[in-house]
Write an enzyme that holds these catalytic residues in place. Sequence first.
Site, mmCIF file in Angstrom:
data_model
loop_
_atom_site.group_PDB
_atom_site.id
_atom_site.type_symbol
_atom_site.label_atom_id
_atom_site.label_comp_id
_atom_site.label_asym_id
_atom_site.label_seq_id
_atom_site.Cartn_x
_atom_site.Cartn_y
_atom_site.Cartn_z
ATOM 1 N N ARG A 186 8.876 -48.409 27.639
ATOM 2 C CA ARG A 186 9.507 -49.305 28.606
ATOM 3 C C ARG A 186 10.590 -48.525 29.342
ATOM 4 N NH1 ARG A 186 5.738 -52.008 28.576
ATOM 5 N NH2 ARG A 186 5.487 -54.212 28.005
ATOM 6 N N ASP A 206 5.843 -43.015 32.948
ATOM 7 C CA ASP A 206 4.864 -43.951 33.486
ATOM 8 C C ASP A 206 5.491 -45.331 33.644
ATOM 9 O OD1 ASP A 206 2.145 -44.707 34.240
ATOM 10 O OD2 ASP A 206 2.034 -45.767 32.321
ATOM 11 N N GLU A 261 10.974 -52.091 36.609
ATOM 12 C CA GLU A 261 9.841 -52.946 36.241
ATOM 13 C C GLU A 261 10.175 -53.940 35.129
ATOM 14 O OE1 GLU A 261 5.808 -50.606 36.445
ATOM 15 O OE2 GLU A 261 7.239 -49.500 35.220
ATOM 16 N N HIS A 283 2.699 -46.663 36.260
ATOM 17 C CA HIS A 283 2.348 -47.554 35.159
ATOM 18 C C HIS A 283 0.829 -47.571 34.935
ATOM 19 C CE1 HIS A 283 4.591 -50.669 32.692
ATOM 20 N NE2 HIS A 283 3.406 -50.578 32.131
ATOM 21 N N GLY A 329 -0.646 -46.543 32.132
ATOM 22 C CA GLY A 329 -0.959 -46.404 30.713
ATOM 23 C C GLY A 329 -2.289 -46.990 30.293
ATOM 24 N N SER A 330 -2.565 -48.204 30.705
ATOM 25 C CA SER A 330 -3.820 -48.855 30.311
ATOM 26 C C SER A 330 -4.863 -48.827 31.423
ATOM 27 C CB SER A 330 -3.548 -50.312 29.921
ATOM 28 O OG SER A 330 -3.056 -51.043 31.032
#
Length: 321
Positions: free
Chosen positions: A230, A254, A259, A285, A287-288
């Site tokens: 985070r 990332d 955010e 962002h 990551g996924s």
Amino acid sequence: MTARIIATARIFPATRAMLERAGSVIQPTDDEPWDSATLRDALAEAEAMMAFMTDRVDAELLRAAPKLRILACALKGADNIDMEACRARGIAVSIVPDLLTSPTAELAIGLAIGLARHIRAGDAAVRADFRGWRPKFYGLGLDGAKVTILGLGRLGRAIAARLMPFGCQLRGVDPVNEAPGVERMPLEEALQGAELVIAALPLTVETRNLVGRSAIACLPTGALLVNIGRGSTVDEIAVAEALQDGQLAGYAADVFGMEDWALRDRPRVIPQALLDHPRTLFTPHLGSATLAARQAIEAEAASNILAGLGVSIMSASSVPT
């Protein structure tokens, strides 16, 4: 059944088709999130909501959603959700705790290698006026590197597992969790001598700005820092200062403080000093952001909505309300 369901980000057609088994689905038509007024209008009749990273769900927003019964987060955590407000309203909240772990750990390794091996600067050099090899851009190899992982939850453990084949000397900081092959230490001790630090922390009162000036001062000059958890667990201003004075040799992230929607005093932009510094490497962002992972995340969130509406009973990972 004719429930009204909203998704606050554009979803895959297959996800929409799943949700339409329960009723009508409303979603943004492009990649940008709705503005506040549009979101509130959409929530007025909604019985279920699929929430994403750009949402901040609090008591004020819930007042615009008098019929809402189910809040399915397409997220690993619920730190941008006011759980007390949801409990007070009897709204069931679900998360997707496992599906983001592997792709995010994979990206953490990519950012670490990209930062350590000067990938950004090397790419720019090739595009500028490349005339062949020159004795420059010497960086840190992960083979045998001293790496400290902050946070040994699912993500931290997955990162550790992916670093082990490199022969890294692994240290970890976590008051509760352990990881095989990782020596657990207090923060200051774990930072001393670390060549690379990877922050894989959830955002809590205890972890906010955990990596600040005092923590950075424990690192040897020239260490590298990667943030994959985070944004607000790292003090971005302190990092910018440490890059300027050479205490840190590089920063990759990332995730960003701007955010962290749950924090009313969050910064609204990424510090310009970070964006301008040549030894930073950033991803938006991601990551996924593998196709398979995002499809699976949405499918599980959709299943949680359907189960909550009584349309089907499928596995759901719920945060108790």
